[in-house]
Scaffold this motif. Sequence first.
Motif, PDB file in Angstrom:
ATOM      1  N   GLY A 128     -43.561 -11.018 -17.320  1.00 47.22           N
ATOM      2  CA  GLY A 128     -42.662 -11.691 -18.263  1.00 47.22           C
ATOM      3  C   GLY A 128     -41.723 -10.713 -18.941  1.00 47.22           C
ATOM      4  O   GLY A 128     -40.530 -10.981 -19.090  1.00 47.22           O
ATOM      5  N   GLU A 129     -42.260  -9.561 -19.341  1.00 49.81           N
ATOM      6  CA  GLU A 129     -41.443  -8.525 -19.987  1.00 49.81           C
ATOM      7  C   GLU A 129     -40.369  -8.009 -19.049  1.00 49.81           C
ATOM      8  O   GLU A 129     -39.215  -7.831 -19.435  1.00 49.81           O
ATOM      9  N   ILE A 130     -40.753  -7.754 -17.804  1.00 48.54           N
ATOM     10  CA  ILE A 130     -39.802  -7.242 -16.819  1.00 48.54           C
ATOM     11  C   ILE A 130     -38.702  -8.271 -16.571  1.00 48.54           C
ATOM     12  O   ILE A 130     -37.521  -7.929 -16.510  1.00 48.54           O
ATOM     13  N   LEU A 131     -39.082  -9.536 -16.460  1.00 44.86           N
ATOM     14  CA  LEU A 131     -38.091 -10.586 -16.218  1.00 44.86           C
ATOM     15  C   LEU A 131     -37.148 -10.738 -17.413  1.00 44.86           C
ATOM     16  O   LEU A 131     -35.944 -10.933 -17.236  1.00 44.86           O
ATOM     17  N   ASN A 132     -37.686 -10.621 -18.628  1.00 44.53           N
ATOM     18  CA  ASN A 132     -36.826 -10.663 -19.820  1.00 44.53           C
ATOM     19  C   ASN A 132     -35.867  -9.477 -19.806  1.00 44.53           C
ATOM     20  O   ASN A 132     -34.696  -9.613 -20.156  1.00 44.53           O
ATOM     21  N   GLY A 133     -36.389  -8.328 -19.393  1.00 47.44           N
ATOM     22  CA  GLY A 133     -35.553  -7.131 -19.283  1.00 47.44           C
ATOM     23  C   GLY A 133     -34.447  -7.322 -18.262  1.00 47.44           C
ATOM     24  O   GLY A 133     -33.285  -6.979 -18.513  1.00 47.44           O
ATOM     25  N   LEU A 134     -34.809  -7.892 -17.111  1.00 46.84           N
ATOM     26  CA  LEU A 134     -33.803  -8.152 -16.070  1.00 46.84           C
ATOM     27  C   LEU A 134     -32.716  -9.091 -16.595  1.00 46.84           C
ATOM     28  O   LEU A 134     -31.535  -8.879 -16.354  1.00 46.84           O
ATOM     29  N   ARG A 135     -33.139 -10.136 -17.309  1.00 46.51           N
ATOM     30  CA  ARG A 135     -32.177 -11.091 -17.866  1.00 46.51           C
ATOM     31  C   ARG A 135     -31.232 -10.380 -18.838  1.00 46.51           C
ATOM     32  O   ARG A 135     -30.014 -10.569 -18.783  1.00 46.51           O
ATOM     33  N   CYS A 136     -31.787  -9.551 -19.711  1.00 48.46           N
ATOM     34  CA  CYS A 136     -30.956  -8.823 -20.685  1.00 48.46           C
ATOM     35  C   CYS A 136     -29.988  -7.876 -19.984  1.00 48.46           C
ATOM     36  O   CYS A 136     -28.799  -7.839 -20.311  1.00 48.46           O
ATOM     37  N   TYR A 137     -30.513  -7.118 -19.036  1.00 44.44           N
ATOM     38  CA  TYR A 137     -29.655  -6.204 -18.273  1.00 44.44           C
ATOM     39  C   TYR A 137     -28.551  -6.992 -17.567  1.00 44.44           C
ATOM     40  O   TYR A 137     -27.391  -6.581 -17.561  1.00 44.44           O
ATOM     41  N   PHE A 138     -28.918  -8.114 -16.969  1.00 52.37           N
ATOM     42  CA  PHE A 138     -27.939  -8.922 -16.243  1.00 52.37           C
ATOM     43  C   PHE A 138     -26.829  -9.395 -17.183  1.00 52.37           C
ATOM     44  O   PHE A 138     -25.645  -9.236 -16.893  1.00 52.37           O
ATOM     45  N   ASP A 139     -27.229  -9.983 -18.318  1.00 53.49           N
ATOM     46  CA  ASP A 139     -26.246 -10.523 -19.257  1.00 53.49           C
ATOM     47  C   ASP A 139     -25.297  -9.447 -19.780  1.00 53.49           C
ATOM     48  O   ASP A 139     -24.105  -9.687 -19.948  1.00 53.49           O
ATOM     49  N   LYS A 140     -25.832  -8.259 -20.028  1.00 53.67           N
ATOM     50  CA  LYS A 140     -24.999  -7.169 -20.555  1.00 53.67           C
ATOM     51  C   LYS A 140     -24.166  -6.501 -19.454  1.00 53.67           C
ATOM     52  O   LYS A 140     -23.017  -6.135 -19.673  1.00 53.67           O
ATOM     53  N   ALA A 141     -24.754  -6.342 -18.265  1.00 56.42           N
ATOM     54  CA  ALA A 141     -24.091  -5.603 -17.185  1.00 56.42           C
ATOM     55  C   ALA A 141     -23.048  -6.431 -16.442  1.00 56.42           C
ATOM     56  O   ALA A 141     -22.073  -5.879 -15.926  1.00 56.42           O
ATOM     57  N   LEU A 142     -23.242  -7.747 -16.381  1.00 54.62           N
ATOM     58  CA  LEU A 142     -22.350  -8.584 -15.565  1.00 54.62           C
ATOM     59  C   LEU A 142     -20.866  -8.331 -15.861  1.00 54.62           C
ATOM     60  O   LEU A 142     -20.133  -7.943 -14.964  1.00 54.62           O
ATOM     61  N   PRO A 143     -20.425  -8.513 -17.108  1.00 54.69           N
ATOM     62  CA  PRO A 143     -18.977  -8.354 -17.338  1.00 54.69           C
ATOM     63  C   PRO A 143     -18.500  -6.905 -17.189  1.00 54.69           C
ATOM     64  O   PRO A 143     -17.325  -6.668 -16.936  1.00 54.69           O
ATOM     65  N   VAL A 144     -19.406  -5.963 -17.320  1.00 53.08           N
ATOM     66  CA  VAL A 144     -19.013  -4.554 -17.314  1.00 53.08           C
ATOM     67  C   VAL A 144     -19.013  -3.931 -15.921  1.00 53.08           C
ATOM     68  O   VAL A 144     -18.040  -3.281 -15.527  1.00 53.08           O
ATOM     69  N   ILE A 145     -20.103  -4.136 -15.150  1.00 58.28           N
ATOM     70  CA  ILE A 145     -20.206  -3.434 -13.864  1.00 58.28           C
ATOM     71  C   ILE A 145     -20.583  -4.299 -12.663  1.00 58.28           C
ATOM     72  O   ILE A 145     -20.646  -3.789 -11.553  1.00 58.28           O
ATOM     73  N   LEU A 146     -20.818  -5.581 -12.845  1.00 58.49           N
ATOM     74  CA  LEU A 146     -21.272  -6.388 -11.710  1.00 58.49           C
ATOM     75  C   LEU A 146     -20.191  -7.279 -11.090  1.00 58.49           C
ATOM     76  O   LEU A 146     -20.414  -7.879 -10.055  1.00 58.49           O
ATOM     77  N   LEU A 147     -19.042  -7.369 -11.743  1.00 60.65           N
ATOM     78  CA  LEU A 147     -17.995  -8.244 -11.217  1.00 60.65           C
ATOM     79  C   LEU A 147     -16.967  -7.461 -10.419  1.00 60.65           C
ATOM     80  O   LEU A 147     -16.631  -6.336 -10.772  1.00 60.65           O
ATOM     81  N   TYR A 148     -16.468  -8.089  -9.363  1.00 60.18           N
ATOM     82  CA  TYR A 148     -15.316  -7.536  -8.664  1.00 60.18           C
ATOM     83  C   TYR A 148     -14.083  -7.918  -9.478  1.00 60.18           C
ATOM     84  O   TYR A 148     -14.088  -8.913 -10.206  1.00 60.18           O
ATOM     85  N   LYS A 149     -13.027  -7.145  -9.331  1.00 60.66           N
ATOM     86  CA  LYS A 149     -11.809  -7.374 -10.096  1.00 60.66           C
ATOM     87  C   LYS A 149     -11.338  -8.829  -9.974  1.00 60.66           C
ATOM     88  O   LYS A 149     -10.924  -9.442 -10.953  1.00 60.66           O
ATOM     89  N   LYS A 150     -11.435  -9.374  -8.773  1.00 53.36           N
ATOM     90  CA  LYS A 150     -10.949 -10.737  -8.526  1.00 53.36           C
ATOM     91  C   LYS A 150     -11.797 -11.805  -9.224  1.00 53.36           C
ATOM     92  O   LYS A 150     -11.410 -12.965  -9.279  1.00 53.36           O
ATOM     93  N   GLU A 151     -12.961 -11.420  -9.742  1.00 47.18           N
ATOM     94  CA  GLU A 151     -13.842 -12.399 -10.404  1.00 47.18           C
ATOM     95  C   GLU A 151     -13.693 -12.411 -11.922  1.00 47.18           C
ATOM     96  O   GLU A 151     -14.253 -13.266 -12.591  1.00 47.18           O
ATOM     97  N   ARG A 152     -12.945 -11.465 -12.445  1.00 44.99           N
ATOM     98  CA  ARG A 152     -12.887 -11.328 -13.911  1.00 44.99           C
ATOM     99  C   ARG A 152     -12.269 -12.535 -14.613  1.00 44.99           C
ATOM    100  O   ARG A 152     -12.753 -12.978 -15.649  1.00 44.99           O
ATOM    101  N   GLN A 153     -11.200 -13.059 -14.048  1.00 46.17           N
ATOM    102  CA  GLN A 153     -10.554 -14.228 -14.643  1.00 46.17           C
ATOM    103  C   GLN A 153     -11.535 -15.401 -14.698  1.00 46.17           C
ATOM    104  O   GLN A 153     -11.677 -16.068 -15.717  1.00 46.17           O
ATOM    105  N   GLN A 154     -12.247 -15.618 -13.590  1.00 46.07           N
ATOM    106  CA  GLN A 154     -13.238 -16.697 -13.518  1.00 46.07           C
ATOM    107  C   GLN A 154     -14.314 -16.486 -14.589  1.00 46.07           C
ATOM    108  O   GLN A 154     -14.740 -17.438 -15.245  1.00 46.07           O
ATOM    109  N   TYR A 155     -14.743 -15.248 -14.773  1.00 48.72           N
ATOM    110  CA  TYR A 155     -15.758 -14.939 -15.789  1.00 48.72           C
ATOM    111  C   TYR A 155     -15.270 -15.375 -17.167  1.00 48.72           C
ATOM    112  O   TYR A 155     -15.991 -16.034 -17.917  1.00 48.72           O
TER     113      TYR A 155
END
Length: 182
Positions: free
Chosen positions: A74-101
């Motif tokens: 549960g802790e690891i999954l919560n960590g993954l969720r937090c990392y995902f939410d924080k990392a998505l706009p910063v390092i997980l999107l391709y340039k072409k996806e930013r507008q959609q985000y």
Amino acid sequence: MTESLLFTDSASVEKLVKVQIPSTLKKQLVDDWEFITQKDKLVKLPRSPNVDDILTKYLEYRSKKDGKMTDSVGEILNGLRCYFDKALPVILLYKKERQQYHEAVADDVSPSSIYGAEHLLRLFVKLPELLAYVNIEEETLVRLQQKLLDFLKFLQKNQGTFFLSAYDASKVSEGSGKGKDN
């Protein structure tokens, strides 16, 4: 300044968490990259199942398999969720996806409730770099790697359900979002 940066980098490289991504999921990542960057397609949002759903399904799967609910999973999954939410706009999107985000993720909505397996899988590519800055004991690190691999195997097993087989024709225009990206 440069010396200290080099030293820090080499020190953290030694501690890099190794995340073995199964080959079918590596192919998924390549296809994902190709759809978006080469074919101007986007993942249709919101995704179902979304990241939150997938993490919940994994937790249910683990507790059935183990016969109990383990706090560490549960802790690891919560960590993954937090990392995902924080990392998505910063390092997980391709340039072409930013507008959609910017259109899809409104004020207090967490990306994990909108995005799905395609973007979650990208996190696993970046995870070794992200976790290099976290102070984790060796023993804990080994267990974490095992649990992350188990989660990836779960994603792989459910690849047909979790991942899209086709992407949407995107509304990406080459000029959109320029200026915001840099």
